[in-house]
Enzyme design. Structure first.
Site, PDB file in Angstrom:
ATOM      1  N   ASP A  37       0.743  -1.300   0.021  1.00 21.50           N
ATOM      2  CA  ASP A  37      -0.107   0.117   0.094  1.00 21.50           C
ATOM      3  C   ASP A  37       0.988   1.265   0.052  1.00 21.50           C
ATOM      4  OD1 ASP A  37      -2.815  -0.587   0.077  1.00 21.50           O
ATOM      5  OD2 ASP A  37      -2.612  -0.947   2.249  1.00 21.50           O
TER       6      ASP A  37
HETATM    7  C1  BGC Z   1       0.373   1.083   6.265  1.00 19.34           C
HETATM    8  C2  BGC Z   1       0.164   0.147   5.410  1.00 19.34           C
HETATM    9  C3  BGC Z   1      -1.538   0.008   5.477  1.00 19.34           C
HETATM   10  C4  BGC Z   1      -2.206   1.103   4.817  1.00 19.34           C
HETATM   11  C5  BGC Z   1      -3.606   1.110   4.756  1.00 19.34           C
HETATM   12  C6  BGC Z   1      -0.049   2.262   5.703  1.00 19.34           C
HETATM   13  O1  BGC Z   1      -0.049   3.585   6.628  1.00 19.34           O
HETATM   14  O2  BGC Z   1       1.646   1.487   6.338  1.00 19.34           O
HETATM   15  O3  BGC Z   1       0.549  -0.965   6.189  1.00 19.34           O
HETATM   16  O4  BGC Z   1      -1.754  -1.154   4.632  1.00 19.34           O
HETATM   17  O5  BGC Z   1      -1.750   2.076   5.893  1.00 19.34           O
HETATM   18  O6  BGC Z   1      -4.334   2.101   4.363  1.00 19.34           O
HETATM   19  C1  NOJ Z   2      -1.563  -3.636   5.467  1.00 21.59           C
HETATM   20  C2  NOJ Z   2      -2.677  -3.703   4.601  1.00 21.59           C
HETATM   21  O1  NOJ Z   2      -3.927  -4.153   5.212  1.00 21.59           O
HETATM   22  C3  NOJ Z   2      -2.478  -4.815   3.309  1.00 21.59           C
HETATM   23  O2  NOJ Z   2      -3.601  -4.495   2.445  1.00 21.59           O
HETATM   24  C4  NOJ Z   2      -1.454  -4.351   2.820  1.00 21.59           C
HETATM   25  O3  NOJ Z   2      -1.071  -5.156   1.654  1.00 21.59           O
HETATM   26  C5  NOJ Z   2      -0.394  -4.367   3.646  1.00 21.59           C
HETATM   27  N1  NOJ Z   2      -0.406  -3.422   4.780  1.00 21.59           N
HETATM   28  C6  NOJ Z   2       1.352  -3.882   2.990  1.00 21.59           C
HETATM   29  O4  NOJ Z   2       1.192  -2.486   2.633  1.00 21.59           O
END
Ligand code: BGC
Ligand code: NOJ
Length: 809
Positions: free
Chosen positions: A483
């Site tokens: 993400d």
């Molecule tokens: C986090 C990710 C997460 C995303 C969701 C980010 O700030 O680092 O792990 O998947 O937010 O919106």
């Molecule tokens: C957490 C999110 O829930 C997931 O969708 C994502 O793939 C991972 N973070 C990595 O960014």
């Protein structure tokens, strides 16, 4: 250092001190009613949706951490204390918290009194039962007072924390007998209320928080408890609570149990009222009556145990490694169930008011859940698919209560559509139920636009096939699985959401990770097409896959490992050409597990590079070298301090990808080494470093660059649960469901030893014994019901209900 131990027989983690480094929590509830409960009785409850229908209030970001819960206070005349230690924190003579599957038990002892709390949500009812049992272990007759306490949330947990000008005037309650009813907004548009009851005549009650606590008091010294008198006042506005006062006298050795119920009731609109302004309590009273005796509670509790016995019996291993056994047989599967229920909505790190259900998250959770309750998996797949757009794109999230896509986050995460193929394929391989592919499913929840599920999958597939960039690799959109890799975002101002800012649909930025997904799930899509007899679609799909495979081993290859992506200027991301972030874990794990570069010898090289550059004693880091400055062209990934989260943290979710990739190459030793590094049971001994619960996975462990290297963060709600279960159960232990039957192909460390396994699959039981012979991979002999068969797949036969499977490696 440890703060407890595993009681494997009881399927419990036993916490022996309340002072764990962080609250160690558990989940109660299986279907619609859920509670989070910490090892000191903190937590909260909700019905279906942690944001929209929150029953009890929690205080975020508070000190001490973990503030508010379901508390029982005892004033024994010499002082006040709680069986779970918080909130009074009186040192106890004995403290124990046992987190089990779907329940928690607390025992506290003080001055000769023993107080036990058993907390669980019974199957089939929307309530949490707390049975409080007090025993006089002293030599003297004892008289004391017990006070219960929950603070109501005024339903919408988000509004509850913000909209004080309205909500502080809205609170309403009723009290009848020993039940306290919370009915805020019931007068107008809500048809539901909550109650907190006890099966005993009460000696007083409180419903006004500030009467109970006393002005300016915290909940560690409530006036009512300290002064031993409830106020018997009815809340109007402000912050309604529910507290019962019960006076108890016990002879030496005598015990008394009290059954408290926190319940949620929905009434039909025409039946809301009993009389003018008085809520219809009939269904609540029925529930209170149902659980009014110890026998009824015992029965419900043992039914819950049976339910879990039956779920966990679907995959059970007996190996020489007790840690493998306890993770596979209990905790990993348990976490899979919890992530299935919660997605990423409610934990101690996910507030329950932020994200709803993630599209990709829920699809991946299904990979670890589908064998447990295939029917619920089926329903979930159809719900998720119904949020998809006609052109194959997907809403990134949806709300569990409404099941509708969230427009505030929208779409544009280009890996999302392919995960729908992943979970559907897993479901069909598990069940053989091809009918799901023919179910009519709406697009964007609009029934007028509906098509068979298979058509949804086709659109997922085609979306990737038709959204490629200059190198023939899939376009990344807002981001892919990572993400934080926001290649079309270019955010310069604090506070802008990396996930939604920027043009998102860049025509250039490409993802090698999605290429890996496309190769893996493109093949699975082709197999589904074949199942439906559509050979030409299968062929078309495989032709498309071939093109992306080629792009991945050419433009996607960097010499020693796979490139991660191309940015919006077509510059490489995750390449030796980069100053920082030269190698990323995702394409190494996923491309290799998809089989990319295996025959070309690239896979071997990629995994070597992972071992050399990303491995640590606590797991494999997501990238190296960590970004030390903010890169406008990369986005959130470079916003984190080095070593945390997506910036070089040990992201537990993609460690199993690398471990699976190692099994693809037959490297049992290395696959298992990776498995162990992040596996909670193996790092229990360093709970003081790891900090989070030693019985479940966390999303992230701080990487080598971080100040607190090895520290876990964001436990429970992570795709790690599903992926590790897939890894250990299907690849390392090697029992993989195919369309034609179970495939047996273990890949274990040389010294793993023989093991046996029970697997329930499509209505049959497979009793599998594996003679390992010091071998890491390869099946030499497979004997099924006495007959040797060739290949790895045990052909599924509908009328054979029991299979004895002997495997020689
Ligand atoms: C986090 C990710 C997460 C995303 C969701 C980010 O700030 O680092 O792990 O998947 O937010 O919106
Ligand atoms: C957490 C999110 O829930 C997931 O969708 C994502 O793939 C991972 N973070 C990595 O960014």
């Amino acid at each position: 250092m440890k703060y407890g131990y595993f009681d494997d027989k009881a399927r419990e983690y036993v916490i022996t001190t309340p002072k764990t480094p962080l609250p160690w929590i558990n989940y109660l509830g299986n279907e619609d009613f859920f509670s989070l409960v910490s090892n000191t009785c903190g937590g909260y409850s909700f019905y279906k949706d942690a944001k929209l229908l929150r029953l009890t209030r929690y205080r975020y970001n508070n000190v001490p951490f973990d503030n508010n819960g379901k508390y029982y206070y005892i004033n024994d005349g010499h002082g006040i204390w709680n069986p779970g230690w918080q909130p009074v924190k009186t040192p106890l003579d004995f403290y124990e918290c046992r987190h089990g599957v779907g329940y928690s038990r607390f025992t506290g002892k003080k001055r000769g009194l023993k107080a036990e709390v058993l907390a669980f949500v019974p199957l089939g009812d929307n309530c949490e039962i707390n049975r409080v049992t007090i025993t006089n272990e002293s030599e003297d007759k004892r008289s004391f007072k017990l006070f219960s306490y929950v603070e109501w949330c005024l339903w919408n947990a988000d509004d509850d924390m913000k909209n004080f000008q309205r909500l502080l005037s809205c609170g309403e309650v009723e009290v009848k007998g020993s039940a306290i009813y919370h009915k805020t907004e019931y007068r107008e548009r809500r048809d539901h209320y909550a109650f907190f009851s006890v099966n005993e005549k009460i000696d007083g009650f409180d419903t006004v928080r500030d009467d109970f606590l006393g002005a300016y008091n915290n909940n560690d010294e409530p006036d009512s408890v300290v002064l031993q008198r409830s106020n018997n006042t009815l809340a109007s506005g402000w912050s309604p609570i529910a507290s019962h006062q019960i006076c108890i006298t016990l002879e030496p050795g005598e015990s008394k149990s009290l059954i408290f119920i926190l319940g949620y009731i929905e009434n039909p609109r025409e039946n809301k009222w009993e009389s003018y302004g008085v809520i219809n309590k009939k269904p609540a009273e029925e529930l209170q009556e149902k659980y009014s005796t110890d026998e009824a509670v015992d029965k419900a509790f043992s039914a819950l145990g049976d339910y879990w016995d039956s779920l966990l019996s679907r995959y059970h291993v007996e190996s020489a490694d007790e840690k493998v056994n306890r993770m596979v047989n209990v905790w990993n599967q348990y976490q899979c169930m919890v992530t299935f229920n919660m997605s990423r909505s409610a934990s101690y790190y996910e507030s329950g008011i932020g994200r709803g259900m993630g599209f990709r998250d829920s699809c991946q959770d299904l990979l670890g859940f589908v064998h447990l309750i295939p029917d619920r998996a089926r329903e979930r797949i159809l719900d998720i698919a119904a949020t998809q757009f006609e052109d194959g794109r997907a809403y990134h999230q949806y709300q569990p209560l409404t099941k509708k896509g969230n427009s505030d986050i929208g779409s544009g995460f280009n890996d999302d559509p392919l995960w729908l193929i992943a979970c559907t394929s897993a479901y069909v391989r598990e069940t053989g139920d091809v009918s799901i592919l023919k179910e009519s499913v709406p697009f964007d929840n609009d029934d007028s636009k509906a098509a068979p599920l298979m058509d949804h999958l086709k659109r997922s597939f085609d979306f990737t096939a038709t959204h490629k960039g200059p190198h023939g690799l899939p376009l990344i959109g807002r981001a892919d699985w990572n993400d934080c890799l926001n290649l079309n975002c270019f955010s310069e101002h604090p506070g802008e959401s990396f996930q939604t800012f920027g043009p998102s649909e860049g025509p250039v930025a490409e993802s090698v990770f999605i290429a890996g997904m496309f190769v893996k799930y493109g093949e699975e899509y082709a197999q589904l097409a074949e199942l439906l007899g559509d050979e030409s679609e299968a062929k078309r799909a495989r032709d498309e896959v071939k093109k992306v495979y080629e792009a991945a081993i050419t433009a996607g290859w960097d010499g020693e490992w796979f490139v991660r992506a191309y940015d919006a200027h077509s510059n490489k991301v995750g390449s030796k050409e980069c100053e920082e972030g030269q190698i990323y874990i995702e394409p190494q794990g996923f491309c290799v597990l998809a089989g990319i570069g295996v025959k070309e010898g690239l896979a071997e090289k990629a995994l070597k590079s992972v071992e050399e550059r990303l491995d640590t004693k606590y797991g494999v880091m997501i990238l190296q070298p960590a970004y030390t400055k903010y890169h406008l062209e990369l986005g959130e990934v470079s916003s984190y301090p080095p070593g945390y989260k997506e910036n070089a943290g040990i992201f537990c979710h993609n460690n199993p990808w690398v471990s699976i990739a190692e099994t693809v190459l037959g490297h049992g030793d290395r696959a298992f080494e990776i498995y162990k590094k992040t596996c909670p049971a193996y790092i229990e001994e360093i709970s003081d470093v790891h900090c989070t619960e030693p019985y479940v996975y966390s999303q992230m462990v701080a990487g080598r660059d971080a100040k607190f290297f090895g520290q876990g963060k964001n436990s429970w709600l992570t795709g790690t649960a599903a992926w590790t279960f897939v890894n250990i159960s299907q690849y390392i232990l090697g029992v993989y469901p195919t369309h034609n039957g179970l495939s047996i192909n273990p890949c274990v460390p040389a010294d793993f030893g023989d093991f046996s396994l029970t697997r329930k699959y499509r209505g049959a039981v497979y009793n599998i014994t594996v003679k390992q012979n010091g071998s890491q991979s390869g099946v030499k002999k497979l004997i099924v019901n006495g007959k040797e068969i060739s290949g790895n797949v045990i052909p599924y036969e509908e009328n054979v209900k029991e299979y004895t499977v002997e495997v020689e490696m």
